[in-house]
Structure formats: structure tokens, C-alpha cells
Design an enzyme around this catalytic site. Structure first.
Site, PDB file in Angstrom:
ATOM      1  N   HIS A   1      -4.468   1.975  10.389  1.00 47.27           N
ATOM      2  CA  HIS A   1      -4.308   0.517  10.377  1.00 47.27           C
ATOM      3  C   HIS A   1      -2.876   0.143  10.029  1.00 47.27           C
ATOM      4  CE1 HIS A   1      -4.847   1.363   6.193  1.00 47.27           C
ATOM      5  NE2 HIS A   1      -5.306   0.200   5.799  1.00 47.27           N
TER       6      HIS A   1
ATOM      7  N   HIS B   1      -3.882  -7.091  -0.301  1.00 44.49           N
ATOM      8  CA  HIS B   1      -2.867  -6.153  -0.797  1.00 44.49           C
ATOM      9  C   HIS B   1      -1.860  -5.790   0.287  1.00 44.49           C
ATOM     10  CE1 HIS B   1      -5.839  -3.246   0.944  1.00 44.49           C
ATOM     11  NE2 HIS B   1      -4.762  -2.584   1.295  1.00 44.49           N
TER      12      HIS B   1
ATOM     13  N   HIS C   1     -11.034   5.989   0.731  1.00 49.11           N
ATOM     14  CA  HIS C   1     -11.760   5.121   1.642  1.00 49.11           C
ATOM     15  C   HIS C   1     -12.424   6.012   2.700  1.00 49.11           C
ATOM     16  CE1 HIS C   1      -9.501   1.777   0.023  1.00 49.11           C
ATOM     17  NE2 HIS C   1      -8.365   2.158   0.558  1.00 49.11           N
TER      18      HIS C   1
ATOM     19  N   GLU D   1      -1.483  -1.470  -3.054  1.00 50.09           N
ATOM     20  CA  GLU D   1      -2.185  -0.210  -2.845  1.00 50.09           C
ATOM     21  C   GLU D   1      -1.155   0.893  -2.626  1.00 50.09           C
ATOM     22  OE1 GLU D   1      -4.376   0.303   0.852  1.00 50.09           O
ATOM     23  OE2 GLU D   1      -5.701   1.765  -0.081  1.00 50.09           O
TER      24      GLU D   1
HETATM   25 FE   LIG Z   1      -5.098  -0.744   2.310  1.00 55.24          FE
END
Ligand SMILES: [Fe+2]
Length: 308
Positions: A200, A215, A247, A266
Site C-alpha cells: 500500500h 497515521h 498486520h 507507524e
Molecule cells: Fe500503516
């Protein structure tokens, strides 16, 4: 003229409450370098492994949050085409001339998307004086400090109508969507969107209030450096949100915590390689706890509540 590509989110301007204290975090703890200061007192920063002039600008304000995110595209032709397509998509586009407000940056186009966030696009930016070496390069020029952030990596944004934002990123910015989370009625709860091989570059969560940021993610080398970052969070008495954890969504290894102005940061490592022809990964909203926090498999309330 060929329709080109978005390369990555290359610049964020972040609002901070206490510039001095927050700057100390970004430089001495996160490990960014100061590039310079603008005439109106904003501070430009970059990570040691980034080539471009700067990637983060801090602006002192009464409220924390995100002013805008700017995406670098692959050519001037692409920039002009995307600006026209953005207009065609129905967003009002505002031109920002080169070297105004963000030193080193060429012409930018600015517009507000459905979620209430200001996006910008640009194609030209000067290289930083202190970029990575390119001739017979060493791995770094100066030993990385603190959490050793390599680059500004991605953002998670909260706002309304993320389905439209996702469509805009695909149709106009030429990005693709490796992973999504859907509500029981089939509507989008969240999507993870990229322009290249990172899982991402930007993600959205559906949220009633517009223009919020969850974040900014900074990339670290590996799980060992995530552990080092956790130590620094403890030593420096920073407020931890969650982690170190992983994650399942994106597969990144992660810590969420708050910088001194209250913006969530993060630090992130790993993540799968995304290809545009891979099938999309789909999560049910009922599984989102496991998707976000794989080890505990439980959603923490702050994830859907605390945004700036
Ligand atoms: Fe993130």
C-alpha cells in the site's frame, strides 16, 4: 501522449502543536534529517534513503493532522493528463507554481477528494543534497539514527465515501487495490491502494468526519529494527498505541504510537510484493481484528476512534 503512472506518495505536510518537541522526535528518535526551513517557519525533512529534496514538512498549527499528501508521477505529460482527468472526474483543480511553498518542488496540482483530504500531484522535484550514493554506493553515507526510518512509506486516511476515493486512485492516478475489507452489506469499510509493488501507498477507512489521518507510516529495514523502535518508544516515554505486532493485511510488521503533537505514527517493515495482476485479497469486516493485529486477533478501540 501516453497515460503514465503515479510513482509514490512523495511528500506529506503535517500539522504539529509543539514544533520544537515534535521536531526532536522526527530527527533524533525517528531518524529523519532536517533539509531546511521555509521563510514562514515550516521545517522540511527527509529520510536517509530518499533521493528527493524532502518528503515531510512540519507546520506549526493549533490542531494536529494532515495538510495534504502529494504524489509524484512519472512525467510532465502524465502530470498534465492527470490534472485534466481529475477535472473530468469532477474535482476542482488548483495549480501551485514551482518552488512556491515547498522549495525544490516543481509545479503541483492540488484538489480535494471525496474523503475531504487534499491530494496533490507533481512530476518534478530537485534531488536532495544528502541523498543515497549512486556511484559504487555504500549502504549509507552517515550512520542512520534512532529508529533508522528509511523512507516515508504510506498513509492511512479516514473520511467519508472511500469507494469514490478508491475509484479516483484507480481511474485517475492509475493505482491498483491489492486488498479490501467489506461490510456485510458489501460496502467498503477499508481499502489498501498502491502505485507499484508496495502492498500500500495509501489506505482508506470509511469514517463520517472528513479529512482525518490515522497515521503516516515510515519504513524500517526489518523486524529487528521494529524491536529497536519499540525500545526507543519506551526509553523516550512516547505513548504506545499497539505493537510490535504484525498486520495480516499487507503482512507488514508494525508499531503504532503517537508523536509529541498527537499524530499517530507507524513504523513498518516487510509486507508482501504487490503486482497489479494478482487477485485482490478480500476481508470480511467481522475478521478485521485479525487482519489488522494478527497475533492478538483483536481490534483495539483506538484504531477506529483516535484520528487527527
Ligand atoms: Fe500503516
Amino acid at each position: 501522449m501516453e497515460y503514465g503512472k503515479t510513482l509514490r506518495p512523495g511528500l506529506v505536510q503535517i500539522r504539529v502543536l509543539d514544533l520544537e518537541k515534535t521536531l526532536d522526535f522526527y530527527t533524533n528518535i525517528l531518524g529523519l534529517d532536517i533539509v531546511g526551513q521555509t521563510s514562514d517557519g515550516r521545517v522540511m525533512l527527509k529520510a536517509y534513503d530518499e533521493f528527493d529534496h524532502h518528503s515531510v514538512t512540519l507546520r506549526k498549527a493549533d490542531e494536529a493532522g494532515l495538510d495534504y499528501v502529494a504524489f509524484k508521477v512519472d512525467s510532465r505529460d502524465t502530470l498534465e493528463l492527470m490534472a485534466r482527468q481529475t477535472l473530468g472526474f469532477g474535482y476542482r483543480v488548483h495549480e501551485i507554481p514551482a518552488n512556491t511553498e515547498q522549495p525544490g518542488f516543481g509545479k503541483r496540482y492540488s484538489f480535494k477528494i471525496s474523503t475531504g483530504h487534499v491530494f496533490q500531484i507533481y512530476s518534478d522535484v530537485e534531488l536532495a543534497e544528502k541523498g543515497p550514493q549512486i556511484i559504487n554506493p555504500d549502504i549509507w553515507s552517515e550512520q542512520p539514527r534512532g529508529m533508522k526510518a528509511q523512507r516515508m512509506d504510506h498513509l492511512l486516511l479516514y473520511g467519508p465515501n472511500i469507494a469514490e476515493a478508491e475509484t479516483f486512485c484507480k481511474w485517475v492516478l492509475g493505482m491498483f487495490v491489492p486488498e479490501v475489507c467489506n461490510n456485510p452489506d458489501g460496502s467498503r469499510l477499508a481499502s489498501w491502494i498502491t502505485s507499484a509493488n508496495k502492498p500500500h501507498d495509501i489506505a482508506f477507512v470509511e469514517f463520517p468526519e472528513p479529512g482525518k489521518i490515522h497515521h503516516v507510516g515510515f519504513y524500517l529495514n526489518d523486524w529487528h529494527d521494529i524491536g529497536n523502535a519499540a525500545d526507543l518508544i519506551a526509553i523516550n516515554r512516547l505513548e504506545l498505541d499497539i505493537g510490535p505486532t504484525r498486520h495480516a493485511i499487507t503482512r507488514g510488521q508494525s508499531i503504532y504510537f503517537w508523536e509529541p503533537s498527537g499524530n499517530r505514527v507507524e513504523v513498518y517493515a516487510g509486507g508482501y510484493t504487490a503486482y497489479p495482476d494478482n487477485p485482490q485479497r478480500v476481508w470480511d469486516a467481522s475478521e478485521i481484528g485479525r487482519g489488522l493485529f494478527y497475533y492478538s486477533a483483536e481490534l483495539i478501540p483506538s484504531f477506529f476512534e483516535n484520528v487527527t
